[in-house]
Enzyme design. Sequence first.
Site, short mmCIF file in Angstrom:
data_model
loop_
_atom_site.label_atom_id
_atom_site.label_comp_id
_atom_site.label_asym_id
_atom_site.label_seq_id
_atom_site.Cartn_x
_atom_site.Cartn_y
_atom_site.Cartn_z
N PRO A 151 35.03 -56.02 -46.40
CG PRO A 151 34.65 -53.87 -47.19
CD PRO A 151 35.61 -54.67 -46.38
CG ASN A 152 30.56 -56.28 -50.08
OD1 ASN A 152 29.44 -56.36 -49.61
ND2 ASN A 152 31.10 -55.13 -50.44
NE ARG B 101 25.81 -61.36 -57.01
CZ ARG B 101 25.64 -60.03 -56.83
NH1 ARG B 101 25.23 -59.56 -55.68
NH2 ARG B 101 25.85 -59.20 -57.84
CE1 TYR C 135 36.95 -60.47 -55.95
CE2 TYR C 135 34.69 -60.34 -56.75
CZ TYR C 135 35.87 -59.73 -56.36
OH TYR C 135 35.95 -58.36 -56.37
CG ASN D 122 41.04 -59.74 -49.62
OD1 ASN D 122 40.92 -58.55 -49.93
ND2 ASN D 122 40.63 -60.71 -50.42
CB ALA E 185 35.78 -51.98 -51.04
CD GLU F 244 47.44 -54.84 -50.00
OE1 GLU F 244 48.48 -54.24 -49.58
OE2 GLU F 244 46.69 -54.36 -50.85
CG HIS G 197 44.12 -57.62 -53.25
ND1 HIS G 197 43.06 -57.05 -52.58
CD2 HIS G 197 45.22 -56.90 -52.92
CE1 HIS G 197 43.51 -56.01 -51.88
NE2 HIS G 197 44.81 -55.91 -52.06
NE ARG H 128 38.03 -56.85 -60.56
CZ ARG H 128 37.38 -57.03 -59.40
NH1 ARG H 128 38.04 -57.47 -58.34
NH2 ARG H 128 36.10 -56.77 -59.30
O1 CA2 Z 1 40.39 -59.42 -55.26
C1 CA2 Z 1 40.17 -59.20 -54.06
O2 CA2 Z 1 40.39 -60.02 -53.18
C2 CA2 Z 1 39.56 -57.87 -53.64
O3 CA2 Z 1 40.15 -57.47 -52.42
C3 CA2 Z 1 38.08 -58.12 -53.48
C4 CA2 Z 1 37.30 -56.85 -53.19
C5 CA2 Z 1 37.61 -55.74 -54.18
O4 CA2 Z 1 36.96 -54.55 -53.78
C6 CA2 Z 1 39.10 -55.50 -54.28
O5 CA2 Z 1 39.32 -54.51 -55.26
C7 CA2 Z 1 39.82 -56.77 -54.66
C8 CA2 Z 1 35.80 -57.13 -53.28
C9 CA2 Z 1 35.32 -58.18 -52.35
C10 CA2 Z 1 33.91 -58.50 -52.67
O6 CA2 Z 1 33.74 -59.87 -52.46
C11 CA2 Z 1 32.81 -60.52 -53.18
C12 CA2 Z 1 33.01 -61.85 -53.36
C13 CA2 Z 1 32.14 -62.57 -54.12
C14 CA2 Z 1 31.05 -61.97 -54.64
C15 CA2 Z 1 30.84 -60.64 -54.47
C16 CA2 Z 1 31.74 -59.90 -53.72
#
Ligand code: CA2
Length: 144
Positions: A11-12, A19, A24, A75, A78, A99, A101, A108
Site C-alpha cells: 500500500p501507498n 511524497r 523514499y 516490499n 505497511a 523482502e 524496504h 524510524r
Molecule cells: O521503506 C519501505 O519501503 C517501507 O516498506 C515503505 C512503507 C512503510 O510503511 C514501511 O514501514 C517501510 C510505506 C510505503 C509508503 O509509500 C510512500 C511512498 C512515497 C510517499 C508516500 C508513501
Amino acid sequence: MSKLIYILNGPNLNLLGKREPEIYGSATLADVETSCAVLATEIGLRTRFLQSNAEHQLVDWIHEAREDASGIIINPAAFTHTSVAVLDALKMFDGPVIEVHISNVHQRESFRDHSYVSHRSDGVIVGLGIHGYELALRHMAKVA
Ligand code: CA2
C-alpha cells in the site's frame, strides 16, 4: 524460457516519488519497474511487477506465484508490520522470497522494527533506497 520473478509492492507505494522524497527518494514506482525489467533482461530473468493497496490482492498474487514464479521480491509496505495473511501466503510459496524496504525501517518509529513477513523471508534488504530491488533481483539470478 527464462525464470519469472514476481516483484510485489504494497500500500501507498503507488505514490513513490510523489511524497516524502527525503525518506523514499524521487524515483517513481514506474521508474523502479522499468529499471527492474531492464536488469532482469540483462541477467536472464523475467519480472512481473505489481502494486496494490489491498491486502487480499497481494495474497492472491502470492497464490498465483505458486503456479508460475521461481522467486518473489516483496516490499509489503505497511503490511510488513501488520499482516499475518501476507506471511501465511508467503509460507505457501516454495521458492526464494526477498523482502525489500526502501527506507531503513530500524531508524524510524519503533513499530517498524517488527516484520511479520521476515518470519518467511530468506533475505531482507533495508535502507538502500530503490537500489534494494536491483540487489534482490541479482540475488534471484543466483538462487531462483
Ligand atoms: O521503506 C519501505 O519501503 C517501507 O516498506 C515503505 C512503507 C512503510 O510503511 C514501511 O514501514 C517501510 C510505506 C510505503 C509508503 O509509500 C510512500 C511512498 C512515497 C510517499 C508516500 C508513501
